[in-house]
Write a protein that holds these residues in place. Structure first.
Motif, PDB file in Angstrom:
ATOM      1  N   ARG A   1       0.820  -1.204   0.000  1.00 24.21           N
ATOM      2  CA  ARG A   1       0.000   0.000   0.000  1.00 24.21           C
ATOM      3  C   ARG A   1       0.857   1.258   0.000  1.00 24.21           C
ATOM      4  O   ARG A   1       0.608   2.188  -0.775  1.00 24.21           O
ATOM      5  N   ARG A   2       1.885   1.294   0.863  1.00 28.31           N
ATOM      6  CA  ARG A   2       2.694   2.497   0.999  1.00 28.31           C
ATOM      7  C   ARG A   2       3.526   2.765  -0.248  1.00 28.31           C
ATOM      8  O   ARG A   2       3.685   3.935  -0.643  1.00 28.31           O
ATOM      9  N   LEU A   3       4.036   1.720  -0.882  1.00 28.67           N
ATOM     10  CA  LEU A   3       4.805   1.923  -2.104  1.00 28.67           C
ATOM     11  C   LEU A   3       3.932   2.579  -3.165  1.00 28.67           C
ATOM     12  O   LEU A   3       4.351   3.526  -3.847  1.00 28.67           O
ATOM     13  N   GLY A   4       2.707   2.098  -3.297  1.00 30.68           N
ATOM     14  CA  GLY A   4       1.793   2.704  -4.252  1.00 30.68           C
ATOM     15  C   GLY A   4       1.497   4.157  -3.930  1.00 30.68           C
ATOM     16  O   GLY A   4       1.431   5.011  -4.823  1.00 30.68           O
ATOM     17  N   GLU A   5       1.339   4.456  -2.646  1.00 29.74           N
ATOM     18  CA  GLU A   5       1.067   5.830  -2.239  1.00 29.74           C
ATOM     19  C   GLU A   5       2.238   6.754  -2.563  1.00 29.74           C
ATOM     20  O   GLU A   5       2.047   7.874  -3.046  1.00 29.74           O
ATOM     21  N   LEU A   6       3.453   6.293  -2.298  1.00 27.22           N
ATOM     22  CA  LEU A   6       4.633   7.119  -2.561  1.00 27.22           C
ATOM     23  C   LEU A   6       4.804   7.393  -4.050  1.00 27.22           C
ATOM     24  O   LEU A   6       5.176   8.500  -4.455  1.00 27.22           O
ATOM     25  N   LEU A   7       4.517   6.388  -4.873  1.00 29.21           N
ATOM     26  CA  LEU A   7       4.625   6.580  -6.316  1.00 29.21           C
ATOM     27  C   LEU A   7       3.548   7.534  -6.825  1.00 29.21           C
ATOM     28  O   LEU A   7       3.826   8.444  -7.612  1.00 29.21           O
ATOM     29  N   ARG A   8       2.325   7.331  -6.372  1.00 30.31           N
ATOM     30  CA  ARG A   8       1.241   8.184  -6.840  1.00 30.31           C
ATOM     31  C   ARG A   8       1.396   9.621  -6.359  1.00 30.31           C
ATOM     32  O   ARG A   8       1.009  10.565  -7.045  1.00 30.31           O
ATOM     33  N   ALA A   9       1.966   9.797  -5.165  1.00 31.53           N
ATOM     34  CA  ALA A   9       2.176  11.141  -4.627  1.00 31.53           C
ATOM     35  C   ALA A   9       3.379  11.831  -5.250  1.00 31.53           C
ATOM     36  O   ALA A   9       3.610  13.016  -5.004  1.00 31.53           O
ATOM     37  N   GLY A  10       4.159  11.113  -6.059  1.00 30.46           N
ATOM     38  CA  GLY A  10       5.318  11.709  -6.699  1.00 30.46           C
ATOM     39  C   GLY A  10       6.515  11.867  -5.799  1.00 30.46           C
ATOM     40  O   GLY A  10       7.440  12.617  -6.110  1.00 30.46           O
ATOM     41  N   ALA A  11       6.544  11.150  -4.671  1.00 30.60           N
ATOM     42  CA  ALA A  11       7.703  11.215  -3.778  1.00 30.60           C
ATOM     43  C   ALA A  11       8.922  10.585  -4.415  1.00 30.60           C
ATOM     44  O   ALA A  11      10.059  10.933  -4.104  1.00 30.60           O
ATOM     45  N   MET A  12       8.693   9.647  -5.319  1.00 29.05           N
ATOM     46  CA  MET A  12       9.769   8.995  -6.052  1.00 29.05           C
ATOM     47  C   MET A  12       9.199   8.524  -7.384  1.00 29.05           C
ATOM     48  O   MET A  12       7.985   8.505  -7.594  1.00 29.05           O
ATOM     49  N   TYR A  13      10.096   8.165  -8.279  1.00 31.21           N
ATOM     50  CA  TYR A  13       9.683   7.590  -9.553  1.00 31.21           C
ATOM     51  C   TYR A  13      10.663   6.476  -9.900  1.00 31.21           C
ATOM     52  O   TYR A  13      11.770   6.392  -9.334  1.00 31.21           O
ATOM     53  N   LEU A  14      10.254   5.601 -10.794  1.00 26.93           N
ATOM     54  CA  LEU A  14      11.088   4.482 -11.188  1.00 26.93           C
ATOM     55  C   LEU A  14      11.774   4.789 -12.508  1.00 26.93           C
ATOM     56  O   LEU A  14      11.141   5.206 -13.476  1.00 26.93           O
ATOM     57  N   ASP A  15      13.082   4.589 -12.531  1.00 27.60           N
ATOM     58  CA  ASP A  15      13.885   4.860 -13.723  1.00 27.60           C
ATOM     59  C   ASP A  15      14.597   3.578 -14.130  1.00 27.60           C
ATOM     60  O   ASP A  15      14.758   2.661 -13.318  1.00 27.60           O
ATOM     61  N   VAL A  16      15.038   3.532 -15.373  1.00 25.06           N
ATOM     62  CA  VAL A  16      15.761   2.369 -15.885  1.00 25.06           C
ATOM     63  C   VAL A  16      17.193   2.775 -16.181  1.00 25.06           C
ATOM     64  O   VAL A  16      17.434   3.706 -16.960  1.00 25.06           O
ATOM     65  N   GLU A  17      18.130   2.123 -15.541  1.00 24.76           N
ATOM     66  CA  GLU A  17      19.542   2.353 -15.810  1.00 24.76           C
ATOM     67  C   GLU A  17      20.016   1.370 -16.878  1.00 24.76           C
ATOM     68  O   GLU A  17      19.839   0.159 -16.737  1.00 24.76           O
ATOM     69  N   THR A  18      20.595   1.896 -17.930  1.00 24.75           N
ATOM     70  CA  THR A  18      21.150   1.058 -18.982  1.00 24.75           C
ATOM     71  C   THR A  18      22.167   1.867 -19.758  1.00 24.75           C
ATOM     72  O   THR A  18      22.138   3.105 -19.740  1.00 24.75           O
ATOM     73  N   ASP A  19      23.067   1.198 -20.447  1.00 24.43           N
ATOM     74  CA  ASP A  19      24.109   1.893 -21.185  1.00 24.43           C
ATOM     75  C   ASP A  19      23.635   2.212 -22.592  1.00 24.43           C
ATOM     76  O   ASP A  19      23.105   1.338 -23.278  1.00 24.43           O
ATOM     77  N   PRO A  20      23.796   3.466 -23.061  1.00 24.61           N
ATOM     78  CA  PRO A  20      23.366   3.820 -24.419  1.00 24.61           C
ATOM     79  C   PRO A  20      24.008   2.966 -25.506  1.00 24.61           C
ATOM     80  O   PRO A  20      23.454   2.827 -26.602  1.00 24.61           O
ATOM     81  N   MET A  21      25.174   2.384 -25.221  1.00 27.59           N
ATOM     82  CA  MET A  21      25.833   1.562 -26.234  1.00 27.59           C
ATOM     83  C   MET A  21      24.988   0.359 -26.625  1.00 27.59           C
ATOM     84  O   MET A  21      25.108  -0.164 -27.738  1.00 27.59           O
ATOM     85  N   LEU A  22      24.128  -0.116 -25.729  1.00 27.30           N
ATOM     86  CA  LEU A  22      23.240  -1.218 -26.072  1.00 27.30           C
ATOM     87  C   LEU A  22      22.305  -0.835 -27.206  1.00 27.30           C
ATOM     88  O   LEU A  22      21.847  -1.693 -27.970  1.00 27.30           O
ATOM     89  N   PHE A  23      22.002   0.459 -27.323  1.00 25.75           N
ATOM     90  CA  PHE A  23      21.091   0.950 -28.351  1.00 25.75           C
ATOM     91  C   PHE A  23      21.837   1.501 -29.561  1.00 25.75           C
ATOM     92  O   PHE A  23      21.237   2.102 -30.452  1.00 25.75           O
ATOM     93  N   GLY A  24      23.148   1.337 -29.581  1.00 25.12           N
ATOM     94  CA  GLY A  24      23.938   1.782 -30.720  1.00 25.12           C
ATOM     95  C   GLY A  24      24.455   3.198 -30.632  1.00 25.12           C
ATOM     96  O   GLY A  24      24.876   3.765 -31.643  1.00 25.12           O
ATOM     97  N   TYR A  25      24.463   3.778 -29.429  1.00 25.96           N
ATOM     98  CA  TYR A  25      24.949   5.148 -29.247  1.00 25.96           C
ATOM     99  C   TYR A  25      26.269   5.108 -28.478  1.00 25.96           C
ATOM    100  O   TYR A  25      26.317   4.627 -27.349  1.00 25.96           O
ATOM    101  N   SER A  26      27.306   5.658 -29.068  1.00 28.79           N
ATOM    102  CA  SER A  26      28.639   5.540 -28.467  1.00 28.79           C
ATOM    103  C   SER A  26      29.178   6.844 -27.895  1.00 28.79           C
ATOM    104  O   SER A  26      30.239   6.835 -27.256  1.00 28.79           O
ATOM    105  N   THR A  27      28.492   7.952 -28.122  1.00 33.64           N
ATOM    106  CA  THR A  27      29.039   9.252 -27.733  1.00 33.64           C
ATOM    107  C   THR A  27      28.099   9.981 -26.795  1.00 33.64           C
ATOM    108  O   THR A  27      26.937  10.229 -27.141  1.00 33.64           O
TER     109      THR A  27
END
Length: 320
Positions: free
Chosen positions: A208-234
C-alpha cells in the motif's frame, strides 16, 4: 566503477526496457501481454539483462516534491586523482550521476540536499577547481531518454501506464518510508516479501505504501542502462550560457531533441545544463552545428565529452 556490459540485445529487449520505463514494477505477465510474448520469455529476458548488469530498475527520490535542493558539482582533477575522486563521490548516499569527463580530468555529479546546507559542498575543498550550481528546474528528459523509449506504440504505452500522480496527497516521509526507498534505490523491482523484511512493515503495508509514494510523486522508477546497447557511443555534457529572456524558449526546444537525455536550468554563468547522447562523434558535431547551435539566445556552449559513468541514478552496488 561501472562496467560496460555488452550482451545480445534485440528489438524485444528494447521493448522490454521501454515497458519498464513506463512502469518499472509492472508484472512480467502484464508486460508480456502488451508485447505479445510469453511470460516466460519476458522473465528470462529481464533476468538475463539484470544479472549481467545491463539493465536495472531503480527508485529515484523526487527532490522538488520532497522539498530537497539539488546541486550540480564540477570538480577539476589532476590526471592521477580523478578516478579516486569519482569513486569517493559515488560511494556517498547523497550523490547521483557521478561521471568522469574531459578525458578523465574532471568529475561531475549531482548532490541532493534536504535543506539549505549541502554537506558535500562543505567537505569539498574551496577554490577555482570546484564549482557548484543549484538546479532550478529540470526542463527536458524527465520522462526518460528518447533513445530507449521509442520501441513501443502509443497503444502499448497506454496499456502499461501507471495511475496519475496525486500531488494533493499530504506527503511526510517516515523512517520506514526512507528504508523502503533505500531498498528500491538498489533494485526497484524488489519483491514485496523482501521489502517487508528490510523495512519491518507487514507486506500488505509495504504494498500500500509503495503505491502511495509513487502516486504522490515522492519517487519515480527509472531504468539504468548503457546507451551503447542501443547503438549510441558518444555522450557529452553541454554547459550553455543563455540570455535569460530566451531561457524558456531554448528549454522548450530541447524537449523536442531526441539527443537530449536530460537538461536543467541552473544558477551560474552557464545557466543551462544538458546531457546529450549521439550515435558517434560525427553525429554530435551535426547536433551542435545544425540543431542546438541554431537556437536563438544561446551565447556560448562548452562541450565536455563524457568518458565514464561511475554511478547513475540508483545506489552504487558492490562489484560482482
Amino acid at each position: 566503477m561501472m562496467r560496460v556490459i555488452m550482451v545480445d540485445f534485440d528489438s524485444l529487449d528494447e521493448q522490454l526496457v521501454h515497458a519498464l520505463q513506463v512502469d518499472g514494477r509492472a508484472s512480467f505477465s502484464r508486460i508480456a501481454a502488451v508485447l505479445g510474448a510469453s511470460d516466460r520469455t519476458v522473465a528470462r529476458r529481464y533476468h538475463r539483462l539484470r544479472e549481467t548488469g545491463a539493465v536495472r530498475v531503480v527508485a529515484v527520490p523526487s527532490s522538488p516534491r520532497l522539498g530537497w535542493v539539488d546541486w550540480l558539482i564540477r570538480i577539476q582533477c589532476a590526471p592521477d586523482t580523478a578516478v579516486a575522486v569519482a569513486a569517493t563521490m559515488a560511494r556517498r548516499d547523497d550523490t547521483s550521476w557521478v561521471c568522469l569527463t574531459s578525458g578523465g580530468l574532471e568529475v561531475t555529479c549531482i548532490t541532493h540536499t534536504k535543506g539549505r546546507g549541502a554537506p558535500l559542498l562543505r567537505k569539498l575543498q574551496r577554490g577555482p577547481r570546484v564549482t557548484a550550481q543549484c538546479i532550478l528546474r529540470a526542463v527536458a528528459g524527465t520522462a526518460g531518454w528518447a533513445g530507449r523509449t521509442a520501441a513501443l506504440t502509443d497503444e502499448q504505452v497506454d496499456g502499461l501506464r501507471s495511475p496519475s500522480l496525486e500531488y494533493d496527497v499530504p506527503l511526510e516521509l517516515t523512517a520506514q518510508d526512507q528504508r523502503l526507498m533505500a531498498e528500491l534505490a538498489k533494485d526497484g523491482r524488489t519483491a514485496y516479501p523482501a521489502l517487508a523484511a528490510a523495512t519491518g512493515m507487514p507486506e500488505s503495508t509495504v504494498r500500500r505504501r509503495l503505491g502511495e509514494l509513487l502516486r504522490a510523486g515522492a519517487m519515480y522508477l527509472d531504468v539504468e542502462t548503457d546507451p551503447m546497447l542501443f547503438g549510441y557511443s558518444t555522450e557529452a555534457i553541454l554547459w550553455m550560457s543563455v540570455v535569460p529572456s530566451a531561457l524558456t524558449t531554448v528549454a522548450d526546444a530541447l524537449t523536442q531533441h531526441p539527443e537530449v537525455a536530460y537538461a536543467a536550468a541552473v544558477t551560474g554563468a552557464t545557466n543551462l545544463f544538458g546531457f546529450v547522447v549521439c550515435a558517434d562523434p560525427d553525429a554530435l558535431y551535426d547536433y551542435l552545428a545544425d540543431r542546438i547551435g541554431t537556437l536563438p539566445g544561446i551565447t556560448h556552449i562548452e562541450t565536455v565529452p563524457l568518458t565514464t559513468t561511475v554511478k547513475r541514478a540508483g545506489t552504487l552496488l558492490p562489484r560482482r
